[in-house]
Design an enzyme around this catalytic site. Structure first.
Site, PDB file in Angstrom:
ATOM      1  CG  ASP A  76       1.739 -12.145 -11.759  1.00 46.06           C
ATOM      2  OD1 ASP A  76       1.577 -11.858 -10.752  1.00 46.06           O
ATOM      3  OD2 ASP A  76       2.771 -11.605 -12.235  1.00 46.06           O
ATOM      4  CD  GLU A  90      -6.056 -19.728 -10.535  1.00 50.64           C
ATOM      5  OE1 GLU A  90      -7.082 -19.696  -9.998  1.00 50.64           O
ATOM      6  OE2 GLU A  90      -5.786 -20.191 -11.366  1.00 50.64           O
ATOM      7  CG  ASP A 150      -3.110 -11.838 -15.144  1.00 50.09           C
ATOM      8  OD1 ASP A 150      -3.498 -11.018 -14.278  1.00 50.09           O
ATOM      9  OD2 ASP A 150      -2.239 -12.148 -15.552  1.00 50.09           O
ATOM     10  CB  SER A 203      -0.703  22.045   7.859  1.00 54.74           C
ATOM     11  OG  SER A 203      -1.181  23.412   8.534  1.00 54.74           O
ATOM     12  CG  LEU A 204       1.177  17.630  11.154  1.00 58.32           C
ATOM     13  CD1 LEU A 204       2.099  16.460  10.941  1.00 58.32           C
ATOM     14  CD2 LEU A 204       0.535  17.649  12.564  1.00 58.32           C
ATOM     15  CD  GLU A 216       2.042   8.221  12.065  1.00 57.41           C
ATOM     16  OE1 GLU A 216       1.655   8.824  11.368  1.00 57.41           O
ATOM     17  OE2 GLU A 216       0.919   7.777  13.263  1.00 57.41           O
ATOM     18  CE  LYS A 241       5.919  16.780   6.951  1.00 54.82           C
ATOM     19  NZ  LYS A 241       6.012  16.750   5.393  1.00 54.82           N
ATOM     20  CG  ASP A 257       8.350  15.358   0.112  1.00 58.13           C
ATOM     21  OD1 ASP A 257       7.367  15.836   0.400  1.00 58.13           O
ATOM     22  OD2 ASP A 257       9.388  15.498  -0.499  1.00 58.13           O
ATOM     23  NE  ARG A 261      -3.643  19.613   4.337  1.00 59.89           N
ATOM     24  CZ  ARG A 261      -3.566  21.210   4.379  1.00 59.89           C
ATOM     25  NH1 ARG A 261      -3.645  21.560   3.139  1.00 59.89           N
ATOM     26  NH2 ARG A 261      -3.815  21.683   5.255  1.00 59.89           N
ATOM     27  CE1 TYR A 265      -2.266  11.203   7.827  1.00 58.74           C
ATOM     28  CE2 TYR A 265      -0.933  10.044   6.253  1.00 58.74           C
ATOM     29  CZ  TYR A 265      -1.801  11.139   6.814  1.00 58.74           C
ATOM     30  OH  TYR A 265      -1.863  12.466   5.792  1.00 58.74           O
ATOM     31  CE  LYS A 325       0.079  11.522  13.195  1.00 52.40           C
ATOM     32  NZ  LYS A 325      -0.857  10.724  12.015  1.00 52.40           N
ATOM     33  CE  LYS A 344       9.800  19.020   6.340  1.00 54.63           C
ATOM     34  NZ  LYS A 344       9.319  20.156   5.813  1.00 54.63           N
ATOM     35  CB  CYS A 357      29.022   0.493 -24.403  1.00 53.92           C
ATOM     36  SG  CYS A 357      28.456  -0.018 -22.537  1.00 53.92           S
ATOM     37  CB  CYS A 404      29.976  -4.161 -23.463  1.00 53.15           C
ATOM     38  SG  CYS A 404      28.624  -3.440 -24.226  1.00 53.15           S
ATOM     39  CB  CYS A 455      25.042   0.374 -24.494  1.00 55.83           C
ATOM     40  SG  CYS A 455      25.899  -1.491 -24.762  1.00 55.83           S
ATOM     41  CB  CYS A 514      25.831  -4.437 -22.336  1.00 60.66           C
ATOM     42  SG  CYS A 514      26.665  -3.249 -21.250  1.00 60.66           S
TER      43      CYS A 514
END
Length: 673
Positions: A32, A34, A36, A81-82, A114, A116, A118, A137, A225, A290, A314, A408, A411, A426, A432
């Site tokens: 990170d 290097e 940055d 859509s499918l 593939e 699906k 969500d 979309r 895709y 597909k 589904k 807690c 602990c 806590c 803890c």
């Protein structure tokens, strides 16, 4: 070509290569620090030579402006859509129809299966390899222009690799990984805001932010895709070839995707993926099949608004009814106590669920949840079951409301609730066990002790193997202990030990921030350090003395007092010192002489990115000279220091007539002091 032009081009190419390795190949080859450093150098070049700034520069991922709204984008090729199938029989019928229409009733068709996701479908148009427009979309024909927000996603390349077409519209799914979803909801809880129901809703809300900086903070991801419009270049001859082509352009494709043969291959993939969906890092609600060959796709064509050559299979419904047997309290990594429902086991989306989250006690009250209730359970995000609602008409006579514990359950530390927050926490911090990993991550972070190389996966191993329990244990690590860890070679161990050694020389504000005291962040840590001058002075302070510190109220004051009154914390601080952790100390602010603090009474606000000095370093140099570094601009602000891409603080300063300094002005101020 000037030297600056050549160097800017080199930096853009190098940073783009590192982004590709990190986001697409999941194989980062640079740290990170290097990365940055290269980004700071590029920002400086573009600031000095504005004509060198290009639309595909990595510095342009986040706009500093808030959009007024979203313009409409007409898709060159409609985003269809499918059709859906909800059981195996539906897929058997789909495969039969495909074979009949192709006239190959006895053949086994090659499909691509593939996950699906969500999430939200998006389209991105690249012209001559550069990202030009990104859109939702929408209704399939017209979407919303969210280019600025899509640019904030690291996996979205601003410039395609290889031989890209003159113009191509690629399609993908933006989603929020579970870890990002959990972090977002934790932040919502801490801020007293409503939580998101699932990762899809969170991703949708994040993509439609008018301020792209908010989108960037939400840690969205994307897989590609499909293609829509395609001008110039040769099209792939099928879905498998298309995914390889997308990957060659630097676009991430889902590694779970497989080519399968026939209907049985589809069903085997579906059931195997369903059995391990809970182990995925993202939410899915089914599988998409597909037909692989493009020639077969063209023969099959479309019906209405869906292709005949693809279908979504589904997973089962994700809600069920059961009885809540008990409520226990689980301690999260940040100390938040979350009420967890213990349920009569029930099948939800094909998985047996016996526990569900209730988020916080405000949610318990709002939903009127009682032990003994009949409840509706949903697998929110497929992995985190939650109680959606109670059926009060089925409540038994002996049902009782849960009560938040005073200590807690892990602990035994006192449970505190900060005024204005929904969460109870806590107060045990790194003592803890339930909070240990997160406490160690915070302790080692850049704005605390800054231990480069001590990342999440390494901390997980150190805690799980019981090598590190407290931050002080970090300073007892040696090569033999480190070499016993996974993926830790001798060279890496030497580098980490060197970083740990460097971190021993720190500052009091960094140490106080790293301790993870509830309610104490960077600015409060600085205020405490400035006011008391030394750790000993703070440890000996009374509650009244702590509350006398500017901007510290009774709740945070009590949190600080309770922390330092705990013998476990006192022992840990003594051990850190014994192991060589040191920091400069001075006189309390009340005793400091005015001439020893040349910027006493000066209030400075920092905004934007500084090139030759980090904001943390600038803040430290200002505060050691007596200045107060504030997070907000007011009429009492003495100066606003504005770097590259300043935020709304610059506009506020101009509105109030507060003097604005650039980086050169900041250096002159520090030199005069």
């Amino acid at each position: 070509m000037t030297q600056a032009t050549r160097r800017a081009a080199e930096l853009r190419q190098l940073i783009g290569h590192y982004d590709y390795q990190y986001y697409v190949l999941d194989d980062p080859t640079v740290g990170d620090a290097e990365y940055d450093r290269l980004m700071v150098e590029l920002r400086a070049l573009e600031a000095q030579h504005p004509d060198l700034q290009t639309p595909d520069s990595p510095t342009q991922r986040v706009s500093g402006n808030v959009a007024a709204g979203f313009a409409e984008v007409r898709h060159g090729v409609p985003m269809l859509s499918l059709d859906n199938a909800f059981d195996d029989e539906g897929i058997v019928n789909f495969d039969r129809r495909v074979r009949e229409r192709l006239g190959r009733i006895d053949d086994e068709i090659a499909y691509v299966a593939e996950p699906k996701l969500d999430g939200l479908a998006v389209s991105l148009t690249y012209r001559h390899g550069r990202l030009a427009v990104g859109a939702t979309r929408g209704d399939g024909a017209t979407g919303e222009d969210i280019t600025a927000n899509l640019k904030t996603i690291g996996a979205v390349p601003l410039q395609l690799r290889g031989s890209a077409p003159d113009e191509v519209e690629v399609r993908g799914e933006v989603f929020m990984p579970y870890k990002a979803f959990e972090a977002l909801n934790a932040a919502q809880v801490a801020a007293g805001e409503r939580t998101y129901a699932n990762p899809r809703n969170a991703a949708a809300g994040s993509l439609r932010q008018l301020d792209a900086r908010i989108t960037q903070s939400r840690r969205l991801d994307v897989y590609f895709y499909a293609v829509g419009r395609f001008d110039g270049g040769e099209r792939a001859d099928g879905q498998t070839a298309l995914l390889k082509l997308l990957a060659s352009w630097g676009l991430r494709t889902n590694p779970e995707t497989r080519q399968v043969l026939g209907v049985q291959g589809c069903l085997d993939f579906y059931h195997a993926l369903g059995a391990r969906r809970a182990s995925l890092r993202y939410q899915i609600d089914g599988v998409v099949y597909k037909v692989d060959a493009r020639s077969d796709q063209e023969k099959l064509g479309f019906v209405s608004r869906a292709p005949r050559w693809a279908i979504a299979h589904k997973f089962p419904a994700d809600e069920a009814q059961t009885v809540l047997n008990d409520i226990e309290f689980q301690v999260g990594r940040t100390g938040v106590l979350t009420p967890v429902a213990r349920l009569e086991p029930v099948q939800v989306a094909g998985v047996t669920v016996s526990n569900a989250t209730l988020h916080n006690m405000d949610e318990v009250t709002r939903k009127d949840v009682h032990i003994g209730d009949t409840v509706i359970v949903r697998r929110a995000g497929d992995v985190i079951p939650e109680i959606v609602r109670v059926l009060p008409e089925r409540r038994p006579a002996g049902a009782r409301a849960p009560v938040m514990p005073e200590t807690c359950p892990v602990c035994g530390s006192k449970v505190v609730r900060v005024e204005g927050e929904s969460a109870a926490r806590c107060s045990g911090a790194f003592t803890c066990p339930a909070q240990r990993k997160e406490a160690l991550r915070h302790f080692a972070s850049r704005r605390s002790l800054d231990i480069e190389g001590l990342g999440d996966k390494l901390i997980d191993q150190l805690v799980e193997q019981d090598i590190v329990r407290m931050p002080s244990d970090i300073y007892e690590l040696d090569q033999p202990k480190l070499l016993g860890l996974d993926r830790m070679g001798e060279k890496s161990a030497v580098k980490l030990l060197a970083a740990i050694s460097r971190s021993r020389q720190t500052t009091l504000p960094r140490l106080l921030n790293g301790l993870g005291i509830p309610g104490v962040g960077e600015s409060t840590a600085r205020a405490l350090a400035e006011h008391f001058g030394s750790l000993a002075g703070l440890q000996a302070a009374s509650l009244d003395a702590i509350q006398a510190v500017p901007d510290i109220g009774p709740v945070v004051g009590a949190s600080v007092a309770n922390y330092f009154a705990d013998a476990r914390h006192q022992n840990e601080l003594a051990r850190l010192r014994a192991l060589g952790v040191t920091w400069p100390e001075g006189e309390p602010a009340a005793a400091a002489r005015e001439d020893a603090l040349p910027l006493a009474g000066v209030t400075v606000v920092l905004t934007g990115t500084l090139d030759g000095i980090t904001r943390d370093e600038a803040a430290e140099q200002l505060t050691t000279r007596g200045a107060k570094v504030s997070g907000s601009v007011s009429k009492k602000t003495s100066y606003v220091v504005a770097g590259a891409e300043p935020g709304s603080k610059l506009a506020r300063a101009q509105e109030l007539g507060v003097p604005v300094l650039d980086e050169r002005g900041l250096r002159e101020l520090l030199q005069r002091a």
